[in-house]
Design a protein around this motif. Sequence first.
Motif, PDB file in Angstrom:
ATOM      1  N   ASN A  52     -43.342   8.346 -14.216  1.00 18.53           N
ATOM      2  CA  ASN A  52     -44.016   7.965 -13.108  1.00 18.53           C
ATOM      3  C   ASN A  52     -44.664   6.510 -13.437  1.00 18.53           C
ATOM      4  OD1 ASN A  52     -43.423   9.710 -11.456  1.00 18.53           O
ATOM      5  ND2 ASN A  52     -45.330  10.792 -11.641  1.00 18.53           N
ATOM      6  N   HIS A  53     -45.277   6.641 -14.812  1.00 14.68           N
ATOM      7  CA  HIS A  53     -45.838   5.127 -15.321  1.00 14.68           C
ATOM      8  C   HIS A  53     -44.924   3.946 -15.350  1.00 14.68           C
ATOM      9  CE1 HIS A  53     -48.766   2.560 -17.304  1.00 14.68           C
ATOM     10  NE2 HIS A  53     -47.908   2.380 -18.392  1.00 14.68           N
ATOM     11  N   GLU A  54     -43.667   4.138 -15.764  1.00 15.63           N
ATOM     12  CA  GLU A  54     -42.836   3.392 -15.974  1.00 15.63           C
ATOM     13  C   GLU A  54     -42.226   2.904 -14.500  1.00 15.63           C
ATOM     14  OE1 GLU A  54     -39.441   5.148 -18.021  1.00 15.63           O
ATOM     15  OE2 GLU A  54     -40.625   5.048 -19.918  1.00 15.63           O
ATOM     16  N   LEU A  55     -42.237   3.685 -13.479  1.00 14.59           N
ATOM     17  CA  LEU A  55     -41.864   3.482 -12.069  1.00 14.59           C
ATOM     18  C   LEU A  55     -43.042   2.489 -11.541  1.00 14.59           C
ATOM     19  CD1 LEU A  55     -40.269   6.635 -10.844  1.00 14.59           C
ATOM     20  CD2 LEU A  55     -39.042   4.641 -11.488  1.00 14.59           C
ATOM     21  N   GLU A  56     -44.130   3.063 -11.687  1.00 16.32           N
ATOM     22  CA  GLU A  56     -45.303   2.072 -11.060  1.00 16.32           C
ATOM     23  C   GLU A  56     -45.222   0.854 -11.813  1.00 16.32           C
ATOM     24  OE1 GLU A  56     -48.902   4.230 -12.262  1.00 16.32           O
ATOM     25  OE2 GLU A  56     -48.619   5.633 -10.624  1.00 16.32           O
ATOM     26  N   GLU A  57     -44.804   0.439 -12.918  1.00 18.12           N
ATOM     27  CA  GLU A  57     -44.555  -0.840 -13.678  1.00 18.12           C
ATOM     28  C   GLU A  57     -43.425  -1.461 -12.959  1.00 18.12           C
ATOM     29  OE1 GLU A  57     -44.405  -0.263 -18.040  1.00 18.12           O
ATOM     30  OE2 GLU A  57     -46.453  -0.064 -18.066  1.00 18.12           O
ATOM     31  N   ILE A  58     -42.384  -0.810 -12.766  1.00 21.90           N
ATOM     32  CA  ILE A  58     -41.287  -1.268 -12.099  1.00 21.90           C
ATOM     33  C   ILE A  58     -41.592  -1.708 -10.792  1.00 21.90           C
ATOM     34  CG2 ILE A  58     -38.904  -0.720 -11.227  1.00 21.90           C
ATOM     35  CD1 ILE A  58     -38.614   1.002 -13.876  1.00 21.90           C
ATOM     36  N   ILE A  59     -42.510  -1.155 -10.097  1.00 19.98           N
ATOM     37  CA  ILE A  59     -42.872  -1.234  -8.529  1.00 19.98           C
ATOM     38  C   ILE A  59     -43.679  -2.549  -8.499  1.00 19.98           C
ATOM     39  CG2 ILE A  59     -44.269  -0.317  -6.557  1.00 19.98           C
ATOM     40  CD1 ILE A  59     -43.296   2.386  -7.088  1.00 19.98           C
ATOM     41  N   ASN A  63     -42.803  -5.843  -6.714  1.00 21.55           N
ATOM     42  CA  ASN A  63     -43.795  -6.157  -5.862  1.00 21.55           C
ATOM     43  C   ASN A  63     -43.979  -7.824  -6.112  1.00 21.55           C
ATOM     44  OD1 ASN A  63     -44.207  -3.849  -4.179  1.00 21.55           O
ATOM     45  ND2 ASN A  63     -45.746  -3.269  -5.204  1.00 21.55           N
ATOM     46  N   ALA A  64     -44.339  -8.087  -7.427  1.00 21.50           N
ATOM     47  CA  ALA A  64     -44.545  -9.479  -7.776  1.00 21.50           C
ATOM     48  C   ALA A  64     -43.067 -10.268  -7.356  1.00 21.50           C
ATOM     49  CB  ALA A  64     -44.883  -9.382  -9.307  1.00 21.50           C
ATOM     50  N   ALA A  65     -42.093  -9.715  -7.694  1.00 21.48           N
ATOM     51  CA  ALA A  65     -40.740 -10.391  -7.368  1.00 21.48           C
ATOM     52  C   ALA A  65     -40.727 -10.647  -5.877  1.00 21.48           C
ATOM     53  CB  ALA A  65     -39.601  -9.766  -8.168  1.00 21.48           C
ATOM     54  N   GLN A  72     -40.552 -18.143  -2.029  1.00 24.32           N
ATOM     55  CA  GLN A  72     -39.427 -19.064  -2.113  1.00 24.32           C
ATOM     56  C   GLN A  72     -38.679 -19.162  -0.994  1.00 24.32           C
ATOM     57  OE1 GLN A  72     -36.884 -17.215  -5.270  1.00 24.32           O
ATOM     58  NE2 GLN A  72     -37.974 -18.060  -6.967  1.00 24.32           N
ATOM     59  N   ILE A  73     -38.656 -18.067   0.024  1.00 28.49           N
ATOM     60  CA  ILE A  73     -38.095 -18.176   1.382  1.00 28.49           C
ATOM     61  C   ILE A  73     -38.768 -18.889   2.282  1.00 28.49           C
ATOM     62  CG2 ILE A  73     -37.867 -16.660   3.414  1.00 28.49           C
ATOM     63  CD1 ILE A  73     -36.877 -14.227   1.616  1.00 28.49           C
ATOM     64  N   ARG A  74     -40.064 -18.672   2.160  1.00 26.34           N
ATOM     65  CA  ARG A  74     -41.137 -19.667   3.129  1.00 26.34           C
ATOM     66  C   ARG A  74     -40.828 -21.234   2.796  1.00 26.34           C
ATOM     67  NH1 ARG A  74     -45.823 -16.806   1.492  1.00 26.34           N
ATOM     68  NH2 ARG A  74     -45.563 -14.934   2.500  1.00 26.34           N
TER      69      ARG A  74
END
Length: 165
Positions: A52-59, A63-65, A72-74
């Motif tokens: 869960n901790h790893e998944l939170e970091e991935i999330i 989110n940052a990406a 970049q789209i804007r």
Amino acid sequence: MKLQISDEKFVKADSVLAEALGKNAELEEKLKSTEALHEETVAVAASASQRNHELEEIIEVANAASEETKLQIRDLESKVKELEELKQELTLVESKHGDAERELKASLDKSSELEAQLKELETEKTEINEKIEDYKEKIAQLESVVSEISSHNSVLEDELKKVLS
């Protein structure tokens, strides 16, 4: 009889004790199994917590990406809008260029036409100048003839005056 009752009670107690010992052994096995299951569950829970901790970091990274991608789209949308504006300006410039080319062609055609007229006029001028030169020569000849006639007239007048006097 008391002995027999006592024996029976003893056998019964022994049987109950044996049964209790069997149940106790069975419960101890279940306890060991439950403890093992508990340890496994704790390990799975710890693993799940870690995951869960790893998944939170991935999330968080995702989110940052995602935010970076949105920026970049804007930016790309802004550039596309600028390109569309430039395309409209280019279309307008091409239209004006086309108009200017047509005007230039018309001016060149008119210039060619005027050059042809100028050539004709220069040819006419040359012909007129040649005629003027011819006329000047004829005038000079006529003036010479008039001068000769005038001179001849003067001589004749003088002779006439002499004859008359």
